[in-house]
Write a protein that holds these residues in place. Structure first.
Motif, PDB file in Angstrom:
ATOM      1  N   MET A   1       0.824  -1.201   0.000  1.00 53.09           N
ATOM      2  CA  MET A   1       0.000   0.000   0.000  1.00 53.09           C
ATOM      3  C   MET A   1       0.861   1.255   0.000  1.00 53.09           C
ATOM      4  SD  MET A   1      -3.087  -0.898  -0.273  1.00 53.09           S
ATOM      5  CE  MET A   1      -3.825   0.685   0.065  1.00 53.09           C
ATOM      6  N   ALA A   2       1.937   1.249   0.785  1.00 49.34           N
ATOM      7  CA  ALA A   2       2.822   2.421   0.817  1.00 49.34           C
ATOM      8  C   ALA A   2       3.464   2.656  -0.541  1.00 49.34           C
ATOM      9  CB  ALA A   2       3.893   2.230   1.891  1.00 49.34           C
ATOM     10  N   ARG A   3       3.856   1.563  -1.213  1.00 48.75           N
ATOM     11  CA  ARG A   3       4.454   1.715  -2.545  1.00 48.75           C
ATOM     12  C   ARG A   3       3.438   2.265  -3.540  1.00 48.75           C
ATOM     13  NH1 ARG A   3       8.488   0.498  -5.889  1.00 48.75           N
ATOM     14  NH2 ARG A   3       8.012  -0.235  -7.985  1.00 48.75           N
ATOM     15  N   ARG A   4       2.204   1.756  -3.497  1.00 48.35           N
ATOM     16  CA  ARG A   4       1.176   2.252  -4.413  1.00 48.35           C
ATOM     17  C   ARG A   4       0.869   3.727  -4.149  1.00 48.35           C
ATOM     18  NH1 ARG A   4      -3.964  -1.529  -5.056  1.00 48.35           N
ATOM     19  NH2 ARG A   4      -4.331   0.149  -6.551  1.00 48.35           N
ATOM     20  N   MET A   5       0.813   4.097  -2.878  1.00 45.77           N
ATOM     21  CA  MET A   5       0.565   5.500  -2.550  1.00 45.77           C
ATOM     22  C   MET A   5       1.706   6.384  -3.036  1.00 45.77           C
ATOM     23  SD  MET A   5      -1.009   5.070   1.296  1.00 45.77           S
ATOM     24  CE  MET A   5      -1.035   6.843   1.580  1.00 45.77           C
ATOM     25  N   TRP A   6       2.944   5.909  -2.878  1.00 44.62           N
ATOM     26  CA  TRP A   6       4.088   6.693  -3.340  1.00 44.62           C
ATOM     27  C   TRP A   6       4.075   6.829  -4.859  1.00 44.62           C
ATOM     28  CZ3 TRP A   6       7.565  10.170  -3.176  1.00 44.62           C
ATOM     29  CH2 TRP A   6       8.642  10.152  -4.043  1.00 44.62           C
ATOM     30  N   LEU A   7       3.756   5.742  -5.578  1.00 39.28           N
ATOM     31  CA  LEU A   7       3.716   5.809  -7.038  1.00 39.28           C
ATOM     32  C   LEU A   7       2.640   6.782  -7.508  1.00 39.28           C
ATOM     33  CD1 LEU A   7       4.235   2.044  -7.994  1.00 39.28           C
ATOM     34  CD2 LEU A   7       5.891   3.915  -8.149  1.00 39.28           C
ATOM     35  N   GLN A   8       1.460   6.747  -6.852  1.00 39.01           N
ATOM     36  CA  GLN A   8       0.401   7.683  -7.217  1.00 39.01           C
ATOM     37  C   GLN A   8       0.798   9.120  -6.900  1.00 39.01           C
ATOM     38  OE1 GLN A   8      -3.223   6.424  -5.341  1.00 39.01           O
ATOM     39  NE2 GLN A   8      -3.399   4.545  -6.561  1.00 39.01           N
ATOM     40  N   PHE A   9       1.419   9.322  -5.741  1.00 43.40           N
ATOM     41  CA  PHE A   9       1.867  10.666  -5.374  1.00 43.40           C
ATOM     42  C   PHE A   9       2.910  11.171  -6.360  1.00 43.40           C
ATOM     43  CE2 PHE A   9       4.992  13.314  -3.137  1.00 43.40           C
ATOM     44  CZ  PHE A   9       4.181  14.360  -2.745  1.00 43.40           C
ATOM     45  N   ARG A  10       3.849  10.305  -6.760  1.00 45.49           N
ATOM     46  CA  ARG A  10       4.873  10.727  -7.705  1.00 45.49           C
ATOM     47  C   ARG A  10       4.263  11.031  -9.062  1.00 45.49           C
ATOM     48  NH1 ARG A  10       9.671   6.664  -9.277  1.00 45.49           N
ATOM     49  NH2 ARG A  10       7.957   5.786 -10.502  1.00 45.49           N
ATOM     50  N   GLU A  11       3.279  10.214  -9.466  1.00 43.73           N
ATOM     51  CA  GLU A  11       2.658  10.429 -10.775  1.00 43.73           C
ATOM     52  C   GLU A  11       1.861  11.729 -10.806  1.00 43.73           C
ATOM     53  OE1 GLU A  11      -0.523   8.183 -13.780  1.00 43.73           O
ATOM     54  OE2 GLU A  11       0.103   7.237 -11.897  1.00 43.73           O
TER      55      GLU A  11
END
Length: 221
Positions: A165-175
């Motif tokens: 979940m943390a990785r998905r949130m980071w990827l969305q935030f970066r995108e």
């Protein structure tokens, strides 16, 4: 360098979890007792001072120990029996006296063995006089009984879920935030570079015209 840092981080987290998460050994208790133990540079492997251990000084403690033998009768293990209290790791253990009495009652011999599962955390490091801390003792039918580590499975599954979940949130935030910002910054730098190049060209043209005009005066002289 990036992969090296990732491997180092995974190694540190893995060692931390291996030390902290509960493990169970099927053994035969052969002796129990208290021993005066010197605590020095290895303090990290012991409970915080005065957490139900009867500490005498800052470097000497009267600690309970449980001596056990594995099925092959040649491999031994020594467990310390200390309260953890409210501190780390969060086992909230306050019953070291009761656990010591249970272990003493379950002592057995090679001819008439009583097998128990000792739940513990920590490592046995003879060089550092480090001992795993026993938190629970349970009688079992025999040394070949199968014990499923449900607690570890649930905790590791939960940790893996948090990581995903943390990785998905980071990827969305970066995108949504980081990449557009970097793109805007890149475009800004490109625009500044274009303007600077145009200014240099204009300056060269201006000074070139002045130089040509001065050359005409030299030709007249």
């Amino acid at each position: 360098m990036k992969w090296g840092l990732r491997i180092l981080a995974v190694l540190i987290v893995g060692l931390f979890l291996h030390y902290t998460l509960p493990q169970r050994d099927i053994v035969r208790v052969v002796d129990t007792g208290n021993r005066i133990t010197q605590i020095g540079a290895n303090w990290i492997f012991y409970s915080i001072e005065d957490t139900g251990t009867g500490a005498e000084t800052s470097t000497t403690r009267d600690i309970r120990f449980i001596d056990a033998v594995f099925e092959d009768d040649s491999t031994v293990m020594v467990y310390r029996n200390e309260d953890t209290g409210w501190f780390w790791p969060p086992y909230f253990k306050w019953d070291s006296s009761t656990l010591q009495a249970e272990a003493t009652n379950l002592r057995s011999t090679r001819d008439a063995p009583k097998w128990v599962a000792i739940t513990h955390y920590g490592w046995r490091i003879p060089l550092l006089s480090a001992f795993p801390n026993a938190v629970k003792i349970t009688p079992v039918e025999g040394p070949d009984v199968t014990l499923i580590p449900w607690v570890n499975i649930l905790l590791l599954t939960f940790i893996a879920f948090l990581v995903v979940m943390a990785r998905r949130m980071w990827l969305q935030f970066r995108e949504r935030m980081v990449d557009p910002t970097l793109a805007d910054v890149g475009e800004t730098f490109d625009a500044v570079g274009d303007r600077a190049e145009a200014a240099r060209k204009e300056a060269r043209g201006f000074f070139g015209r002045i130089g040509a005009w001065m050359n005409t005066w030299r030709a007249k002289k």
